[in-house]
Enzyme design. Structure first.
Site, PDB file in Angstrom:
ATOM      1  CE  LYS A  72      79.696  39.230  50.364  1.00 31.51           C
ATOM      2  NZ  LYS A  72      78.986  39.248  49.072  1.00 31.51           N
ATOM      3  CG  ASP A 108      76.747  36.159  46.516  1.00 33.78           C
ATOM      4  OD1 ASP A 108      75.633  36.010  47.060  1.00 33.78           O
ATOM      5  OD2 ASP A 108      77.562  37.040  46.869  1.00 33.78           O
ATOM      6  CB  ALA A 133      84.228  43.865  36.195  1.00 34.24           C
TER       7      ALA A 133
HETATM    8  P1  NAP Z   1      80.694  46.312  43.224  1.00 35.39           P
HETATM    9  O1  NAP Z   1      81.694  45.291  43.635  1.00 35.39           O
HETATM   10  O2  NAP Z   1      80.780  47.689  43.770  1.00 35.39           O
HETATM   11  O3  NAP Z   1      80.729  46.396  41.613  1.00 35.39           O
HETATM   12  C1  NAP Z   1      79.886  47.269  40.903  1.00 35.39           C
HETATM   13  C2  NAP Z   1      80.178  47.173  39.410  1.00 35.39           C
HETATM   14  O4  NAP Z   1      79.240  48.031  38.734  1.00 35.39           O
HETATM   15  C3  NAP Z   1      81.563  47.662  39.030  1.00 35.39           C
HETATM   16  O5  NAP Z   1      82.062  46.858  37.987  1.00 35.39           O
HETATM   17  C4  NAP Z   1      81.325  49.091  38.546  1.00 35.39           C
HETATM   18  O6  NAP Z   1      82.169  49.513  37.491  1.00 35.39           O
HETATM   19  C5  NAP Z   1      79.933  49.001  37.966  1.00 35.39           C
HETATM   20  N1  NAP Z   1      79.254  50.303  38.090  1.00 35.39           N
HETATM   21  C6  NAP Z   1      78.837  50.890  39.238  1.00 35.39           C
HETATM   22  N2  NAP Z   1      78.239  52.071  38.956  1.00 35.39           N
HETATM   23  C7  NAP Z   1      78.304  52.226  37.608  1.00 35.39           C
HETATM   24  C8  NAP Z   1      77.875  53.257  36.714  1.00 35.39           C
HETATM   25  N3  NAP Z   1      77.242  54.334  37.162  1.00 35.39           N
HETATM   26  N4  NAP Z   1      78.120  53.100  35.393  1.00 35.39           N
HETATM   27  C9  NAP Z   1      78.753  52.000  34.926  1.00 35.39           C
HETATM   28  N5  NAP Z   1      79.181  50.980  35.734  1.00 35.39           N
HETATM   29  C10 NAP Z   1      78.962  51.099  37.057  1.00 35.39           C
HETATM   30  O7  NAP Z   1      79.212  45.814  43.560  1.00 35.39           O
HETATM   31  P2  NAP Z   1      78.675  44.303  43.676  1.00 35.39           P
HETATM   32  O8  NAP Z   1      78.866  43.837  45.056  1.00 35.39           O
HETATM   33  O9  NAP Z   1      79.235  43.504  42.580  1.00 35.39           O
HETATM   34  O10 NAP Z   1      77.096  44.538  43.512  1.00 35.39           O
HETATM   35  C11 NAP Z   1      76.541  45.031  42.310  1.00 35.39           C
HETATM   36  C12 NAP Z   1      75.021  45.077  42.400  1.00 35.39           C
HETATM   37  O11 NAP Z   1      74.504  43.753  42.603  1.00 35.39           O
HETATM   38  C13 NAP Z   1      74.482  45.911  43.566  1.00 35.39           C
HETATM   39  O12 NAP Z   1      73.337  46.612  43.114  1.00 35.39           O
HETATM   40  C14 NAP Z   1      74.064  44.877  44.589  1.00 35.39           C
HETATM   41  O13 NAP Z   1      72.989  45.317  45.409  1.00 35.39           O
HETATM   42  C15 NAP Z   1      73.619  43.728  43.710  1.00 35.39           C
HETATM   43  N6  NAP Z   1      73.755  42.406  44.351  1.00 35.39           N
HETATM   44  C16 NAP Z   1      72.651  41.606  44.410  1.00 35.39           C
HETATM   45  C17 NAP Z   1      72.762  40.353  44.977  1.00 35.39           C
HETATM   46  C18 NAP Z   1      71.541  39.453  45.057  1.00 35.39           C
HETATM   47  O14 NAP Z   1      71.557  38.504  45.843  1.00 35.39           O
HETATM   48  N7  NAP Z   1      70.504  39.698  44.276  1.00 35.39           N
HETATM   49  C19 NAP Z   1      73.996  39.904  45.484  1.00 35.39           C
HETATM   50  C20 NAP Z   1      75.106  40.756  45.390  1.00 35.39           C
HETATM   51  C21 NAP Z   1      74.974  42.012  44.822  1.00 35.39           C
HETATM   52  P3  NAP Z   1      83.685  50.030  37.754  1.00 35.39           P
HETATM   53  O15 NAP Z   1      84.500  48.787  37.904  1.00 35.39           O
HETATM   54  O16 NAP Z   1      83.997  50.786  36.504  1.00 35.39           O
HETATM   55  O17 NAP Z   1      83.630  50.871  38.987  1.00 35.39           O
END
Ligand code: NAP
Length: 287
Positions: A72, A108, A133
Site C-alpha cells: 500500500k 478506506d 494508530a
Molecule cells: P495495524 O496497522 O497493524 O495497526 C494496529 C493498531 O492496533 C496499532 O496502533 C497497534 O498499536 C494496535 N494494537 C495491536 N494489537 C494491540 C494490542 N494487543 N493492544 C493494544 N493495541 C494493539 O493494523 P490496521 O491495518 O490498522 O488494522 C487494524 C484492524 O482493522 C485489523 O483488525 C484489521 O483487520 C481491521 N481492518 C478492517 C477494515 C474493514 O474494512 N473493516 C479495513 C482495514 C483494517 P501499536 O502502535 O502500539 O503497535
C-alpha cells in the site's frame, strides 16, 4: 460469474498474501448484478516484483486494481498521480488506469465515513476517539478531518504512533477551535466523547473474548460505537455496546463501503449496499 469472452475487462488485487481477500467476491458479484463484462482476480505479488506488476497493469490495459499488504505504501512510487486524501494517509488501496495513467486513491476512510452517514449520523462537531494508530486508524482519521469539523483523539499504547497521526491531522484541521490529541489508553474517558471507533485488532478471531482497553470503557447510551473488525461479524465490544443501548456500526459495513467506492472509481457505477451486505454476510459467515 458472467461469461468471459474476448471483450472482458480485468481488475485485480495486488498483495501478498491474497488468497483470503473478500474483494473478488464483492466485485465479481457487482459485475454480475450490473451485467458488466468485467472480471476481478487476485495476483500474489512479491515486493521485488511490484514495479513489474504495475507495468503489467498498464501494458495489459487493466481497468485498475486494489492494493493490499504489503504494497500500500511502496506502490505510491510507481503511480502517475495520487489523490490528496491518499497522500495524507500515506497509502493507496485503489488504482484506476485512466488511458495509461495510473491514479492512486484510498477508499478506506471515506468508505467508513459513508457508512456512518448512511446511518444518519452527523459527524460535525462530534468528539471522536479512535483506538489504535495503524493504517486503518490513519485512513479513518484523515477522512474525518478532511470532511468534518470534529475533534479527534487517537488512543494508542505506543503514543509516538498516535502523535504521528495527530501531526497529519493538524495539517488539515479546518477550524481553530478544533483540537486533535494523542492519548494513552490510561487517558481515555469515554464519558466525554460521542463516537468510539476500534481500529485495533483486539477482539478479532480467534481472540473474540477480548475488548480493547476494557477497564477504561464506560459505554453510556448516547455513545456511538464502531468496530472495524469484521471477523467475527459482531465483536464483544459491539455486543457490550448494544447491551448499553449504544448505536453501533459493524466492520463489515466498512469493508463493503470501501469496496463500493473502489467499484465506483473504476466503473462510475454504484452498487447497492444492502444487497451486497446480504450476499457477503451469507458468504463470509455461513460458508
Ligand atoms: P495495524 O496497522 O497493524 O495497526 C494496529 C493498531 O492496533 C496499532 O496502533 C497497534 O498499536 C494496535 N494494537 C495491536 N494489537 C494491540 C494490542 N494487543 N493492544 C493494544 N493495541 C494493539 O493494523 P490496521 O491495518 O490498522 O488494522 C487494524 C484492524 O482493522 C485489523 O483488525 C484489521 O483487520 C481491521 N481492518 C478492517 C477494515 C474493514 O474494512 N473493516 C479495513 C482495514 C483494517 P501499536 O502502535 O502500539 O503497535
Amino acid at each position: 460469474m458472467n461469461t468471459i469472452n474476448g471483450k472482458t475487462k480485468t481488475i485485480c488485487l495486488l498483495g501478498n498474501p491474497v488468497d483470503h481477500s473478500f474483494s473478488p467476491i464483492i466485485h465479481n458479484y457487482g459485475f454480475q448484478q450490473l451485467n458488466m463484462n468485467c472480471v476481478y482476480v487476485n495476483h500474489k505479488v512479491e515486493e521485488k516484483k511490484l514495479r513489474e506488476a504495475i507495468e503489467g497493469i498498464k501494458a495489459l490495459g487493466y481497468i485498475g486494481c486494489n492494493v493490499t499488504y504489503p504494497h500500500k505504501i511502496k506502490i505510491m512510487e510507481f503511480l502517475d498521480d495520487i489523490t490528496e486524501e491518499a497522500q495524507l494517509i500515506g497509502a493507496v488501496n485503489t488504482v484506476k488506469n485512466e488511458n495509461g495513467k495510473l491514479i492512486g486513491y484510498n477508499t478506506d476512510g471515506l468508505g467508513f465515513v459513508n457508512g456512518l452517514k448512511r446511518k444518519g449520523i452527523d459527524l460535525h462537531d462530534k468528539r471522536i476517539v479512535l483506538l489504535g494508530a495503524g493504517g486503518a486508524a490513519k485512513s479513518i482519521a484523515v477522512a474525518l478531518a478532511i470532511h468534518f469539523d470534529c475533534s479527534i483523539k487517537i488512543c494508542n499504547r505506543s503514543i509516538n504512533k498516535a502523535i504521528e497521526v495527530i501531526n497529519v491531522l493538524n495539517t488539515i484541521k479546518k477550524s481553530a477551535t478544533i483540537n486533535h490529541e494523542a492519548i494513552t489508553p490510561e487517558e481515555l474517558h469515554t464519558e466525554e466523547i460521542d463516537i468510539l471507533i476500534n481500529c485495533t485488532p483486539i477482539g478479532m478471531v480467534p481472540n473474540v473474548d477480548h475488548i480493547p482497553f476494557e477497564d477504561q470503557l464506560k459505554l453510556h447510551s448516547h455513545l456511538i460505537v464502531s468496530d472495524i473488525i469484521y471477523q467475527p461479524f459482531e465483536t464483544k465490544l459491539l455486543k457490550k455496546a448494544k447491551e448499553n443501548n449504544c448505536k453501533i456500526h459493524h466492520g463489515l459495513d466498512m469493508l463493503i463501503d470501501q469496496g463500493i467506492l473502489a467499484f465506483e472509481i473504476w466503473t462510475d457505477a454504484k452498487l447497492d449496499f444492502q444487497d451486497l451486505k446480504g450476499f457477503l454476510k451469507s458468504k463470509i459467515y455461513h460458508d
